[in-house]
Design a protein around this motif. Structure first.
Motif, mmCIF file in Angstrom:
data_model
loop_
_atom_site.group_PDB
_atom_site.id
_atom_site.type_symbol
_atom_site.label_atom_id
_atom_site.label_comp_id
_atom_site.label_asym_id
_atom_site.label_seq_id
_atom_site.Cartn_x
_atom_site.Cartn_y
_atom_site.Cartn_z
ATOM 1 N N THR A 42 -3.701 8.474 0.967
ATOM 2 C CA THR A 42 -4.424 9.332 1.912
ATOM 3 C C THR A 42 -3.450 10.011 2.871
ATOM 4 O OG1 THR A 42 -6.312 7.832 1.752
ATOM 5 C CG2 THR A 42 -6.287 9.348 3.611
ATOM 6 N N MET B 154 -4.166 2.877 -1.198
ATOM 7 C CA MET B 154 -5.035 4.038 -0.998
ATOM 8 C C MET B 154 -4.785 4.682 0.363
ATOM 9 S SD MET B 154 -9.038 4.493 -0.962
ATOM 10 C CE MET B 154 -8.829 4.029 0.735
ATOM 11 N N TRP B 155 -4.521 3.851 1.367
ATOM 12 C CA TRP B 155 -4.152 4.425 2.676
ATOM 13 C C TRP B 155 -2.887 5.283 2.544
ATOM 14 C CZ3 TRP B 155 -4.682 -0.829 5.726
ATOM 15 C CH2 TRP B 155 -6.040 -1.111 5.930
ATOM 16 N N HIS C 73 -6.114 1.600 -7.147
ATOM 17 C CA HIS C 73 -5.458 1.393 -5.858
ATOM 18 C C HIS C 73 -5.860 0.065 -5.245
ATOM 19 C CE1 HIS C 73 -3.236 4.931 -4.753
ATOM 20 N NE2 HIS C 73 -4.196 5.735 -5.161
ATOM 21 N N SER C 74 -4.954 -0.502 -4.466
ATOM 22 C CA SER C 74 -5.335 -1.511 -3.478
ATOM 23 C C SER C 74 -5.755 -0.731 -2.232
ATOM 24 C CB SER C 74 -4.150 -2.408 -3.150
ATOM 25 O OG SER C 74 -3.157 -1.647 -2.476
ATOM 26 N N ILE C 75 -6.355 -1.420 -1.275
ATOM 27 C CA ILE C 75 -6.717 -0.747 -0.030
ATOM 28 C C ILE C 75 -5.474 -0.129 0.608
ATOM 29 C CG2 ILE C 75 -7.555 -1.141 2.328
ATOM 30 C CD1 ILE C 75 -9.832 -1.198 0.325
#
Lengths: 565, 565
Positions: free
Chosen positions: A421, A417-418, A412-414
């Protein structure tokens, strides 16, 4: 004692593993009296105990936690006697199933002697678990001891302090006498590593003991422990509890029990949170374990924990216990013994005046698996791969299964990933809505009432799997994704005659076909002696309610329906 | 009503902003009777209310929540009358301070009339906040209304549903009548956007109203609202509460109040969690707000929330309330009025038999800032930058301050973010240890006792800052990093004569020099009329305890020491 044969000292992975096994064997050799060599390990290893242990040792090690604790507290049993018995039976469990990484006879017996003296001197126990031996999964740190977490590369790393949970149990009067195996990567529902090999099932050595707390599972199943500590991020307490006969295992909601002082890859990851919990030969053992730790208010030291005291409330006073039955997750059809056990339990409960049984339809468990299998490794598995590859140790088959053969494991990139989530949270909210929708009336204070209290579900798509075949996590990981408490309990055994009857089956997908193929390939007789367990699941943070519900169901339905030992 | 002049419809950012302002003005023009044009806005705008509102309107809008609620419930005041009064005073607040994005006179008065009829018909209120008008920060979604979150590019986005918290408040009987401003990016401790311009302080228009809930701050400060909803990830409820006179504002622990249905960038980010909470002209208003929402058991619908009921326990029965005083965070020295107010409060409390005052030494608040300033933007601020740049709107000075001029704002990889998360947890654990170390004895059940109950601290390094100078977040962000509940309360005003006395000062660092330079540059007279507030902080999840502690301290010390209105 820290390992000196390590990768960083220039050893090969094979040399490191051989040294760790030698160390384990040395600790076994300290048993007094020693265990004799055992030539043949039978399919069902349980009779070995009758053969090699004394009547006293058998009696002590087959006593439940709730009966040991008062005897220890009153001095009717000495901690030294109890510890010695468990040490010897744990040693035997190792020979039978390969479930431990080291015995701790010397510090354990010293501690036990101290506790016995304390009781004599003070005329009272030191704490609520005075003198009780407890077994511990290796990655839960013990001060000064090797702390490899199942990776060859990590051998030589030493815990600076006892894990927080161990400090509390120490304060409560426990004795730590054995450390148990875990698989490479900690991400198997079996227990297979290059350091120690494969941990097998004491009731049928062609089967897995489960994992990743499989060392605990085999040890408690063999009665080499009456109370052990495991960890669970996808089924790692529950699969070993389910695969070993007469074992209860609980994965509490996250944030209730202390996690400080464990080693694993991906530390700092928060999207899917691991939990720690008990495996025990009794439900009361699990309850006493959790209650003792919560009563110690661990949140003061570990501020990630929630300051929820243990709830003493009677949840089902004056009301029916409403059970939703999840027969099948809609993705992988359970083998016949599982469905039969569910039916048995439901039949016993139906018509009880204090129980209500309803269907619980699966809600997108395939999506749930995609979400969690993706969030497990938001770095695409790089941290795991690094820990494995740094020593040159080979990848175990189930490590490949969950990392390289897992299409949902992607870096994932940040921001991605958000997004993942948010999908997790959306699924959690949908599942909560589903649960809310089971309400049947509005209570006097405007609340929705009459909701399902607990879900009764399989723990896996079959009894203990054949080695290297535990591939479908959905029946356990489902509740990790939702962060619901889940409690496994023993019900029955595979019935080689009746469970072998042909069942209508139509393949749903590859995972399902694989699972059914195992059943058809081996036949019921492939699972001779294997226990059959079920799982009780509650809403987030309703840990105490789940335990109380199981107490009621156990009493009403009378499971387990067989004796295991 | 959804905006039609939007970036995606081809408008420039200036056209979008002009249209939003026009829309706001149209909603103001619906006031009945209308407000007259106001030529000159005085430095202190509060007297405008006396000039342009009726005596009844003044009386109603200056009544506290705890007095309005029973009058509304008994029908002694109609919701229509109360709503009309707040609508007009909110309209006036807009003219004085530029604090709202739209008035909602038509739906609010319809709702109020419905509630009045309900009370007449049913002889009982519809819920615990029957008929009470509540103001709402714009990024908290209202069904069918524009939902721009302070970004020009987002104008035209419409909330599909009311935010969860609004549904609960609606069920409790509230009236939503006004939406308030927020800054570009929501990451200022002021309120300045390209959509609506700058929100100023009603008590001194050269100062900021604070932010990011600065619209609420100015509105409640002006008494255009007695209870408003803000959000806080670094001080965004507390800075506006502190900057406006007579305003209480609480940032609860995360996971207690519902967050579903808010818009912001970086959704899905979990390392530093935003919280929602009240700003009110009374402590009781804050308490009633939080209690009402928790009593509605929001965790059933929003499973990220913790099922903690509101604690009714008396925390200080038979024991002293132990207050740790944090005079200075060791990074940026507070301006003289803040230190004086702290001293005043401490002097009043010293010697009270039920209060114990101890020093609370700052613990690495500079590190705490590094950690949180880094975790705020784990994508390096890309999401924020995208939301701003997509419209071509310019970057406001404080957006630059926190994003481009913030050396800790760096893009993370997944694994570096895990490492940063571990650093956060280590700091939290160290702070918890520090708190535990204040214990003075071991209680009867073996617990550590006699610990500090609450920390009394500044809310910022000065009174309400001059526009575009609110750069040091440490006094508020400290408690976001730790996820501690924090409650701001009014104490005094800047005393232009006495606070102006020369104080010894030696520069510690650039941030400190900047802050002290502001004070020396403007002199005490630059803060004429500015309120001085303080902050009470508790341990994680001890929200109820913090409120109770403030009730006691308020009674014992008798603050606020001045009247503001």
């Amino acid at each position: 004692m820290a390992a000196t044969v390590t990768i960083s000292s220039g050893a090969t992975w094979q040399e490191v593993a051989a040294d760790r096994q030698k160390h384990r064997d040395v600790t076994l050799s300290l048993l007094d009296p020693p265990l004799p060599p055992i030539e043949d390990i039978p399919l069902n290893t349980i009779p070995l105990a009758r053969k090699f242990l004394t009547a006293d040792e058998i009696k002590i090690t087959e006593t439940l936690v709730e009966d040991l604790v008062p005897q220890l507290a009153k001095g009717e049993l000495s901690s030294v006697a109890v510890t010695k018995a468990f040490l010897r039976r744990a040693g035997l469990a190792q020979k039978a199933t390969n479930c431990i990484t080291e015995l701790l006879p010397q510090p354990a017996l010293e501690r036990a002697a101290y506790l016995d003296a304390y009781l004599t001197g003070h005329k009272k126990p030191i704490g609520p678990l005075h003198g009780l031996p407890i077994s511990v999964k290796e990655h839960i740190g013990m001060k000064g001891l090797d702390w490899n977490g199942g990776f060859v590369f990590w051998v030589g790393k030493v815990a600076k302090d006892d894990a927080h949970i161990l400090s509390i149990l120490w304060g409560a009067g426990c004795v730590f006498y054995v450390r148990s195996t875990q698989p490479q990567s900690l991400m198997h529902l079996e227990t297979s590593s290059n350091l120690y090999g494969v941990t097998t099932n004491p009731f049928n050595t062609t089967l897995t003991a489960g994992g990743s707390s499989g060392g605990e599972g085999a040890l408690v199943g063999f009665r080499g422990s009456c109370l052990g500590i495991g960890t669970d991020i996808g089924g790692s307490i529950r699969s070993p509890a389910a695969n070993n006969a007469g074992v209860y295992g609980m994965k509490p909601t996250s944030g209730r029990l202390p996690m400080r002082g464990l080693t694993a890859t991906q530390e700092g990851e928060e999207q899917i949170v691991p939990t720690i919990g008990p495996l025990s030969t009794s439900l009361e053992g699990c309850k006493l374990f959790i209650k003792t730790i919560i009563d110690a208010k661990p949140w003061y030291e570990e501020p990630t924990l929630l300051p929820f005291p243990w709830k003493e409330e009677e949840f089902f006073k004056g009301k029916k216990l409403k059970v939703g039955v999840l027969w099948d997750d809609g993705v992988v059809k359970p083998h016949p013994p599982i469905t039969r056990a569910l039916k048995q339990v439901v039949d016993k409960l139906k018509g009880k005046p204090n129980i209500e049984i309803v269907e619980w339809k699966p809600y997108k468990h395939d999506l749930a698996w995609e979400l969690i299998a993706n969030l497990y490794f938001s770095d695409g598995g790089a941290d795991e791969a690094g820990a494995i590859n740094s020593s040159g140790e080979p990848w175990r088959p189930l490590t490949k299964h969950i990392l390289t053969d897992n299409p949902h494991c992607q870096p994932h990139s940040i921001s991605s990933m958000w997004a993942a989530t948010l999908k997790r949270d959306a699924y959690r909210a949908e599942y909560a809505s589903l649960w809310n929708s089971t309400a049947t009336f509005v209570g006097p204070n405007g609340d929705l009432e009459g909701m399902v209290d607990v879900i009764l579900s399989p723990v896996g798509p079959g009894a203990a799997p054949k080695i290297d075949t535990a591939k479908w996590w959905g029946y356990t990981s489902q509740w990790n994704l939702l962060d619901y408490p889940a409690l496994v309990f023993p019900v029955d055994r595979v019935d080689v005659v009746n469970d072998g009857e042909k069942v209508e089956y139509e393949s749903r997908n590859e995972k399902d076909a694989f699972n059914w193929g195992l059943w058809e390939g081996h036949g019921a007789e492939g699972w001779e002696g294997a226990p059959v367990c079920l799982q009780l699941v509650g809403r987030r943070y309703e840990d105490e309610k789940v335990i109380q519900a199981l107490e009621i169901l156990k009493k009403e339905a009378g499971f387990p329906f067989v004796e295991y030992i």
